[in-house]
Design a protein around this motif. Structure first.
Motif, PDB file in Angstrom:
ATOM      1  N   ALA A 108       0.878  -1.159   0.000  1.00  0.00           N
ATOM      2  CA  ALA A 108       0.000   0.000   0.000  1.00  0.00           C
ATOM      3  C   ALA A 108       0.921   1.215   0.000  1.00  0.00           C
ATOM      4  CB  ALA A 108      -0.877  -0.009   1.242  1.00  0.00           C
ATOM      5  N   ALA A 109       0.559   2.237  -0.748  1.00  0.00           N
ATOM      6  CA  ALA A 109       1.453   3.395  -0.861  1.00  0.00           C
ATOM      7  C   ALA A 109       0.650   4.670  -1.008  1.00  0.00           C
ATOM      8  CB  ALA A 109       2.382   3.216  -2.066  1.00  0.00           C
ATOM      9  N   PHE A 184       3.997   8.752   9.089  1.00  0.00           N
ATOM     10  CA  PHE A 184       3.818   9.151   7.701  1.00  0.00           C
ATOM     11  C   PHE A 184       4.742  10.341   7.431  1.00  0.00           C
ATOM     12  CE2 PHE A 184      -0.065   6.762   8.474  1.00  0.00           C
ATOM     13  CZ  PHE A 184      -0.193   6.056   7.293  1.00  0.00           C
ATOM     14  N   GLU A 185       4.875  10.701   6.181  1.00  0.00           N
ATOM     15  CA  GLU A 185       5.781  11.769   5.801  1.00  0.00           C
ATOM     16  C   GLU A 185       5.186  13.131   6.167  1.00  0.00           C
ATOM     17  OE1 GLU A 185       4.484   9.469   3.610  1.00  0.00           O
ATOM     18  OE2 GLU A 185       6.162   8.109   3.985  1.00  0.00           O
ATOM     19  N   VAL A 201       5.102   6.817  -2.294  1.00  0.00           N
ATOM     20  CA  VAL A 201       5.935   6.626  -1.100  1.00  0.00           C
ATOM     21  C   VAL A 201       5.336   5.522  -0.235  1.00  0.00           C
ATOM     22  CG1 VAL A 201       6.847   8.979  -0.998  1.00  0.00           C
ATOM     23  CG2 VAL A 201       4.659   8.477   0.117  1.00  0.00           C
ATOM     24  N   GLY A 202       6.224   4.807   0.445  1.00  0.00           N
ATOM     25  CA  GLY A 202       5.744   3.746   1.319  1.00  0.00           C
ATOM     26  C   GLY A 202       6.823   3.269   2.261  1.00  0.00           C
ATOM     27  N   MET A 203       6.448   2.296   3.087  1.00  0.00           N
ATOM     28  CA  MET A 203       7.321   1.869   4.192  1.00  0.00           C
ATOM     29  C   MET A 203       7.788   0.417   4.056  1.00  0.00           C
ATOM     30  SD  MET A 203       5.066   3.461   7.305  1.00  0.00           S
ATOM     31  CE  MET A 203       4.116   4.981   7.102  1.00  0.00           C
ATOM     32  N   THR A 226      -3.419   4.057  -1.637  1.00  0.00           N
ATOM     33  CA  THR A 226      -4.492   4.168  -0.641  1.00  0.00           C
ATOM     34  C   THR A 226      -4.821   5.613  -0.301  1.00  0.00           C
ATOM     35  OG1 THR A 226      -2.860   3.963   1.132  1.00  0.00           O
ATOM     36  CG2 THR A 226      -3.974   1.943   0.442  1.00  0.00           C
ATOM     37  N   ASN A 227      -3.955   6.531  -0.736  1.00  0.00           N
ATOM     38  CA  ASN A 227      -4.172   7.941  -0.381  1.00  0.00           C
ATOM     39  C   ASN A 227      -3.255   8.824  -1.210  1.00  0.00           C
ATOM     40  OD1 ASN A 227      -2.218   6.513   1.662  1.00  0.00           O
ATOM     41  ND2 ASN A 227      -1.541   8.634   1.551  1.00  0.00           N
TER      42      ASN A 227
HETATM   43  N1  HPA Z   1       3.095   7.108   3.128  1.00  0.00           N
HETATM   44  C1  HPA Z   1       3.810   6.015   3.480  1.00  0.00           C
HETATM   45  N2  HPA Z   1       3.316   4.808   3.457  1.00  0.00           N
HETATM   46  C2  HPA Z   1       2.048   4.654   3.061  1.00  0.00           C
HETATM   47  C3  HPA Z   1       1.252   5.743   2.684  1.00  0.00           C
HETATM   48  C4  HPA Z   1       1.813   7.051   2.718  1.00  0.00           C
HETATM   49  O1  HPA Z   1       1.170   8.069   2.406  1.00  0.00           O
HETATM   50  N3  HPA Z   1       0.040   5.247   2.355  1.00  0.00           N
HETATM   51  C5  HPA Z   1       0.108   3.898   2.523  1.00  0.00           C
HETATM   52  N4  HPA Z   1       1.320   3.538   2.947  1.00  0.00           N
END
Ligand code: HPA
Length: 267
Positions: A108-109, A184-185, A201-203, A226-227
């Protein structure tokens, strides 16, 4: 490692998948499409991570998916859980040890583009490791000097794009930037990420991609958006949103993977 390989081979009972899929946050429902699913909790596989993130189950699911034998890893270990970027190394080595040759990573990013909103799927073409960590730090052999010029296999990427086209999905393409998390960033970091060439971006994912290349596996990776990233909408980020929104893009990604695996990916 040998113990986990032997145990897994025994449990698979003749099933010999060459493809494995790592399921990201909120994408666990993909395992429902695995036929004759054999579910093995990570706890039964020596070296497999014990993940504590909600939305990550922590089990290996093996069976037939779209006519191909596959292994799905439902649940991954994240760097932000413990500060160990190599936490997935035993699991990936075991996959390589039982004959897996292709690893498909999903995550998910957050998106850096308004035209790639929540629900979109992005094929990762390259990454930026912005975490400062690397899963191969401490590896003593010269094998550690892994070339990452083509981390994400060109043929696999082409096959995924073709599969997406066949199912009528607009698959975005871009660069994934790995932040350590778990925060989150900030909006300033997102502006920086954009300047540096990131599209999402993601983790997660980057350490596994590096480990998979280290083990000689072909890698592909897809992000489920996801956003929109921090500062793009004014809304605060949340893990709830990640979990709520992931199934939307996740269902689209599932269609692509089903189409992809109809044709057997050879080693
Ligand atoms: N940033 C980092 N990781 C994420 C994000 C995000 O906005 N959404 C889902 N994983």
């Amino acid at each position: 490692m040998k113990e986990a390989v032997d145990r897994l081979v025994e449990r698979l009972g003749g099933l010999a998948p060459t493809v494995a899929v790592v399921l990201g946050s909120g994408l666990g429902s993909l395992v429902e499409d695995v036929e004759n699913a054999l579910r093995i909790p990570y706890a039964e596989l020596p070296g497999f991570p014990q993940s504590g993130v909600t939305g990550h189950a922590g089990e290996l699911v093996a069976g037939m998916f779209s006519g191909s034998p596959v292994i799905m890893l439902a649940g991954r270990s994240h760097y932000y859980e413990h500060g160990n970027a190599a936490a997935m190394r035993p699991a990936i080595e075991v996959l390589a040890g039982i004959g897996v040759t292709t690893l498909i990573l999903t995550n998910a990013a957050g998106s850096l583009h308004a035209e790639m909103p929540a629900g979109s799927v992005m094929l990762i073409e390259d990454h930026i490791n912005f975490s400062g960590a690397n899963p191969l730090i401490g590896e003593a052999s010269d094998r550690r000097f892994v070339g990452l010029t083509e981390t994400y296999d060109a043929d696999l990427r082409a096959a995924i794009l073709a599969a997406a086209e066949r199912v009528g999905l607009r698959l975005h393409r871009g660069v994934y930037m790995w932040f350590s998390g778990p925060t989150f960033e900030t909006p300033a970091e997102i502006r920086m990420a954009r300047i540096l060439g990131a599209d999402a971006v993601g983790m997660s994912t980057v350490p596994e991609a590096i480990l998979a290349r280290f083990c000689g596996l072909k890698v592909a990776a897809c992000s489920v958006i996801t956003n929109l990233a921090a500062g793009m909408t004014g809304a605060e980020m949340s893990h709830e949103e990640t979990k709520d929104m992931a199934p939307i893009g996740g269902a689209r990604l599932a269609m692509v993977l089903k189409e992809l695996l109809k044709a057997r990916l050879d080693g």
